[in-house]
Design a protein around this motif. Structure first.
Motif, PDB file in Angstrom:
ATOM      1  N   TYR A   1       0.822  -1.459   0.075  1.00 54.06           N
ATOM      2  CA  TYR A   1       0.129  -0.235  -0.064  1.00 54.06           C
ATOM      3  C   TYR A   1       1.183   1.156  -0.446  1.00 54.06           C
ATOM      4  CZ  TYR A   1      -2.227   3.886   2.179  1.00 54.06           C
ATOM      5  OH  TYR A   1      -2.586   5.237   2.353  1.00 54.06           O
ATOM      6  N   LEU A   2       1.728   1.641   1.175  1.00 54.12           N
ATOM      7  CA  LEU A   2       3.190   2.041   1.162  1.00 54.12           C
ATOM      8  C   LEU A   2       3.630   2.721  -0.429  1.00 54.12           C
ATOM      9  CD1 LEU A   2       4.255   1.766   4.493  1.00 54.12           C
ATOM     10  CD2 LEU A   2       2.546   3.837   3.491  1.00 54.12           C
ATOM     11  N   GLU A   3       3.782   1.430  -0.672  1.00 45.53           N
ATOM     12  CA  GLU A   3       5.074   1.142  -1.969  1.00 45.53           C
ATOM     13  C   GLU A   3       3.707   1.871  -3.669  1.00 45.53           C
ATOM     14  OE1 GLU A   3       7.022  -2.103  -4.841  1.00 45.53           O
ATOM     15  OE2 GLU A   3       7.038  -2.226  -2.860  1.00 45.53           O
ATOM     16  N   TYR A   4       3.048   1.422  -3.582  1.00 46.48           N
ATOM     17  CA  TYR A   4       1.670   2.321  -4.721  1.00 46.48           C
ATOM     18  C   TYR A   4       1.262   3.433  -4.437  1.00 46.48           C
ATOM     19  CZ  TYR A   4       3.055  -2.058  -7.070  1.00 46.48           C
ATOM     20  OH  TYR A   4       4.359  -3.320  -7.927  1.00 46.48           O
ATOM     21  N   ASN A   5       0.624   3.868  -2.985  1.00 42.20           N
ATOM     22  CA  ASN A   5       0.202   5.269  -2.891  1.00 42.20           C
ATOM     23  C   ASN A   5       0.419   6.177  -2.486  1.00 42.20           C
ATOM     24  OD1 ASN A   5      -2.015   6.299  -2.528  1.00 42.20           O
ATOM     25  ND2 ASN A   5      -2.584   5.919  -0.589  1.00 42.20           N
ATOM     26  N   GLN A   6       1.723   6.260  -4.362  1.00 43.54           N
ATOM     27  CA  GLN A   6       2.624   7.709  -4.073  1.00 43.54           C
ATOM     28  C   GLN A   6       2.438   7.893  -5.920  1.00 43.54           C
ATOM     29  OE1 GLN A   6       5.469   7.653  -2.203  1.00 43.54           O
ATOM     30  NE2 GLN A   6       4.937   6.489  -0.913  1.00 43.54           N
ATOM     31  N   PRO A   7       2.244   9.255  -5.505  1.00 45.73           N
ATOM     32  CA  PRO A   7       2.537  10.116  -6.841  1.00 45.73           C
ATOM     33  C   PRO A   7       2.691   9.884  -8.644  1.00 45.73           C
ATOM     34  CG  PRO A   7       2.489  11.583  -5.023  1.00 45.73           C
ATOM     35  CD  PRO A   7       2.888  10.385  -4.655  1.00 45.73           C
ATOM     36  N   ASN A   8       3.839   8.809  -8.353  1.00 42.79           N
ATOM     37  CA  ASN A   8       4.106   8.065  -9.260  1.00 42.79           C
ATOM     38  C   ASN A   8       3.250   7.049  -9.883  1.00 42.79           C
ATOM     39  OD1 ASN A   8       5.103   5.726  -7.437  1.00 42.79           O
ATOM     40  ND2 ASN A   8       6.768   6.227  -7.617  1.00 42.79           N
ATOM     41  N   PHE A   9       2.198   6.918  -8.999  1.00 45.25           N
ATOM     42  CA  PHE A   9       1.399   6.106  -9.331  1.00 45.25           C
ATOM     43  C   PHE A   9       0.450   6.363 -10.976  1.00 45.25           C
ATOM     44  CE2 PHE A   9      -2.895   4.355  -8.821  1.00 45.25           C
ATOM     45  CZ  PHE A   9      -2.640   3.074  -9.296  1.00 45.25           C
ATOM     46  N   ILE A  10       0.504   8.006 -10.355  1.00 40.09           N
ATOM     47  CA  ILE A  10      -0.488   8.831 -10.781  1.00 40.09           C
ATOM     48  C   ILE A  10      -0.581   8.018 -12.743  1.00 40.09           C
ATOM     49  CG2 ILE A  10      -2.036  11.032 -11.618  1.00 40.09           C
ATOM     50  CD1 ILE A  10      -1.311  11.353  -8.648  1.00 40.09           C
TER      51      ILE A  10
ATOM     52  N   ARG B   1     -14.085   5.085  -4.517  1.00 34.72           N
ATOM     53  CA  ARG B   1     -12.354   5.650  -4.001  1.00 34.72           C
ATOM     54  C   ARG B   1     -11.551   7.027  -3.553  1.00 34.72           C
ATOM     55  NH1 ARG B   1      -7.479   2.643  -6.326  1.00 34.72           N
ATOM     56  NH2 ARG B   1      -6.641   4.815  -6.580  1.00 34.72           N
ATOM     57  N   TRP B   2     -11.768   7.549  -5.555  1.00 37.22           N
ATOM     58  CA  TRP B   2     -10.696   8.509  -6.051  1.00 37.22           C
ATOM     59  C   TRP B   2     -11.217   9.764  -5.618  1.00 37.22           C
ATOM     60  CZ3 TRP B   2     -10.645   7.721 -12.134  1.00 37.22           C
ATOM     61  CH2 TRP B   2     -10.066   6.697 -12.329  1.00 37.22           C
ATOM     62  N   MET B   3     -12.969   9.611  -5.378  1.00 36.41           N
ATOM     63  CA  MET B   3     -13.859  10.929  -5.005  1.00 36.41           C
ATOM     64  C   MET B   3     -13.485  10.971  -3.392  1.00 36.41           C
ATOM     65  SD  MET B   3     -13.864  12.744  -7.626  1.00 36.41           S
ATOM     66  CE  MET B   3     -13.253  11.837  -8.623  1.00 36.41           C
ATOM     67  N   VAL B   4     -13.090  10.029  -2.822  1.00 34.52           N
ATOM     68  CA  VAL B   4     -13.688  10.265  -1.108  1.00 34.52           C
ATOM     69  C   VAL B   4     -12.363   9.624  -0.716  1.00 34.52           C
ATOM     70  CG1 VAL B   4     -15.189   8.665   0.817  1.00 34.52           C
ATOM     71  CG2 VAL B   4     -16.089   8.633  -1.232  1.00 34.52           C
ATOM     72  N   ARG B   5     -11.301   8.538  -0.769  1.00 35.32           N
ATOM     73  CA  ARG B   5      -9.990   9.086  -0.316  1.00 35.32           C
ATOM     74  C   ARG B   5      -9.293   9.867   0.085  1.00 35.32           C
ATOM     75  NH1 ARG B   5      -6.157   6.204  -0.545  1.00 35.32           N
ATOM     76  NH2 ARG B   5      -6.322   5.513   1.707  1.00 35.32           N
ATOM     77  N   ASN B   6      -9.298   9.926   1.560  1.00 35.55           N
ATOM     78  CA  ASN B   6      -8.079  11.156   1.641  1.00 35.55           C
ATOM     79  C   ASN B   6      -6.827  11.168   2.898  1.00 35.55           C
ATOM     80  OD1 ASN B   6      -6.748  14.024   1.762  1.00 35.55           O
ATOM     81  ND2 ASN B   6      -9.276  14.882   2.506  1.00 35.55           N
ATOM     82  N   ASP B   7      -5.828  10.986   2.297  1.00 39.45           N
ATOM     83  CA  ASP B   7      -4.854  10.401   2.692  1.00 39.45           C
ATOM     84  C   ASP B   7      -3.449  11.361   2.679  1.00 39.45           C
ATOM     85  OD1 ASP B   7      -4.165   9.539   0.693  1.00 39.45           O
ATOM     86  OD2 ASP B   7      -3.960   7.409   1.392  1.00 39.45           O
ATOM     87  N   ASN B   8      -3.596  12.307   1.836  1.00 40.84           N
ATOM     88  CA  ASN B   8      -2.499  13.446   1.859  1.00 40.84           C
ATOM     89  C   ASN B   8      -1.284  12.979   0.982  1.00 40.84           C
ATOM     90  OD1 ASN B   8      -3.704  15.595   3.023  1.00 40.84           O
ATOM     91  ND2 ASN B   8      -3.031  14.535   5.266  1.00 40.84           N
ATOM     92  N   ALA B   9      -1.586  11.472  -0.014  1.00 36.99           N
ATOM     93  CA  ALA B   9      -0.867  10.754  -0.083  1.00 36.99           C
ATOM     94  C   ALA B   9      -0.586  11.418  -1.997  1.00 36.99           C
ATOM     95  CB  ALA B   9      -1.068   9.941  -0.416  1.00 36.99           C
ATOM     96  N   GLY B  10      -1.675  11.934  -2.012  1.00 37.54           N
ATOM     97  CA  GLY B  10      -2.056  13.088  -3.400  1.00 37.54           C
ATOM     98  C   GLY B  10      -2.720  11.916  -4.910  1.00 37.54           C
ATOM     99  N   VAL B  11      -2.915  10.700  -4.436  1.00 35.95           N
ATOM    100  CA  VAL B  11      -3.149   9.595  -5.694  1.00 35.95           C
ATOM    101  C   VAL B  11      -4.559  10.236  -5.616  1.00 35.95           C
ATOM    102  CG1 VAL B  11      -3.524   7.912  -6.622  1.00 35.95           C
ATOM    103  CG2 VAL B  11      -0.657   7.931  -4.953  1.00 35.95           C
ATOM    104  N   ASP B  12      -5.729   9.389  -4.080  1.00 36.91           N
ATOM    105  CA  ASP B  12      -7.188  10.135  -4.308  1.00 36.91           C
ATOM    106  C   ASP B  12      -7.229  11.030  -3.888  1.00 36.91           C
ATOM    107  OD1 ASP B  12      -7.692   7.281  -4.797  1.00 36.91           O
ATOM    108  OD2 ASP B  12      -7.316   6.653  -2.601  1.00 36.91           O
ATOM    109  N   PHE B  13      -8.223  12.087  -4.037  1.00 38.13           N
ATOM    110  CA  PHE B  13      -8.681  12.910  -4.325  1.00 38.13           C
ATOM    111  C   PHE B  13      -9.644  14.272  -2.768  1.00 38.13           C
ATOM    112  CE2 PHE B  13      -8.876  12.786  -9.035  1.00 38.13           C
ATOM    113  CZ  PHE B  13      -7.998  13.380  -9.452  1.00 38.13           C
ATOM    114  N   GLY B  14     -10.204  12.717  -2.288  1.00 37.68           N
ATOM    115  CA  GLY B  14     -10.960  12.951  -0.941  1.00 37.68           C
ATOM    116  C   GLY B  14     -11.301  14.414  -1.371  1.00 37.68           C
TER     117      GLY B  14
END
Length: 256
Positions: free
Chosen positions: A14-23, A175-188
């Motif tokens: 999760y930590l490896e892939y929840n990164q801005p470079n995933f986008i 998931r895209w619209m709701v999750r908000n973990d400040n990692a920069g992938v999902d929008f929250g």
């Protein structure tokens, strides 16, 4: 593999892939090219609904669609004239055709004319006590096809648990619209749906890895299977089970 080992593996991935470079290489890059909330919602929805096939093809088709709407989808949808729709008539992605696209635009114009955000099309059918977004998905599908001229053929593009669908694309969109973990992938950017209510998108990578880890045993890939996987993931994080979508998908790409 023990449950504790599975959790450790999923937390790591999760930590490896929840990164801005995933986008960049994922359909989520499409809404990330906008800053206006309604544009993010609309193009995020379109990217999610068109998300089948190779990721590069999905991304290119979404960029084509955005260009056809002058890279300002909300403004185009609200203010277009009949003649403006002519340039959309050749747009097609797999089984998604002109009829479908024109109805999507008609629905968005109708909905945004009296609502600030598409969130309410989902959240108005949900209560804080609901364990999952099941009622939101059912209610959204009913709302989406509530216009009098809704084409029957377009229904196949908007899934619902009522037809036992796993609702992969809609769950991904939420998931895209709701999750908000400040990692920069999902929008929250949506706050009326709780992260704990989200259901993991059951795509082929996620399903295969989940079965290998014995987090999913149901043979059919349907709504009950999505709920079974989600229940297993909640044992690892009851407030944010869908964060493991990153891990399962990433492991799938790694041919785990």
């Amino acid at each position: 593999m023990k449950i504790s080992q599975i959790k450790s593996l999923l937390d790591l991935k999760y930590l490896e892939y929840n990164q801005p470079n995933f986008i960049e290489n994922d359909p989520i890059c499409i809404p990330h090219s906008f800053t206006k909330q309604q544009d993010i919602e609309i193009m995020g929805f379109m990217a999610a609904m068109l998300a089948w096939g190779q990721r590069i093809t999905i991304i290119n088709k979404c960029k084509e669609l955005s260009t056809l709407m002058d890279n300002a989808p909300h403004d185009f949808i609200i203010n277009h004239q009949e003649d403006d729709l002519k340039k959309l008539l050749d747009f097609k992605h797999r089984t998604f055709n002109t009829t479908d696209l024109l109805y999507f635009i008609e629905f968005f114009k109708h909905y945004y004319s009296s609502n600030e955000s598409l969130e309410t099309a989902f959240s108005s059918h949900l209560t804080p006590k609901d364990e999952t977004v099941e009622k939101a998905l059912i209610g959204f599908q009913n709302t989406f096809f509530s216009l009098p001229d809704a084409p029957q053929r377009t229904r196949k593009h908007i899934a619902t648990p009522m037809r036992k669908s796993a609702c992969k694309r809609l769950n991904m969109y939420l998931r895209w619209m709701v999750r908000n973990d400040n990692a920069g992938v999902d929008f929250g950017i949506w706050e009326q749906i709780k992260t704990s209510q989200l259901v993991c998108p059951l795509d082929v990578h996620v399903e295969r890895v989940a079965r290998k880890l014995k987090l999913l045993t149901r043979k059919q890939t349907d709504w009950q299977a999505a709920l079974e996987l989600n229940k297993a993931l909640k044992k690892f994080d009851k407030n944010d089970p869908v964060k493991y979508d990153f891990a399962l998908f990433g492991l799938g790409l790694e041919k785990f």
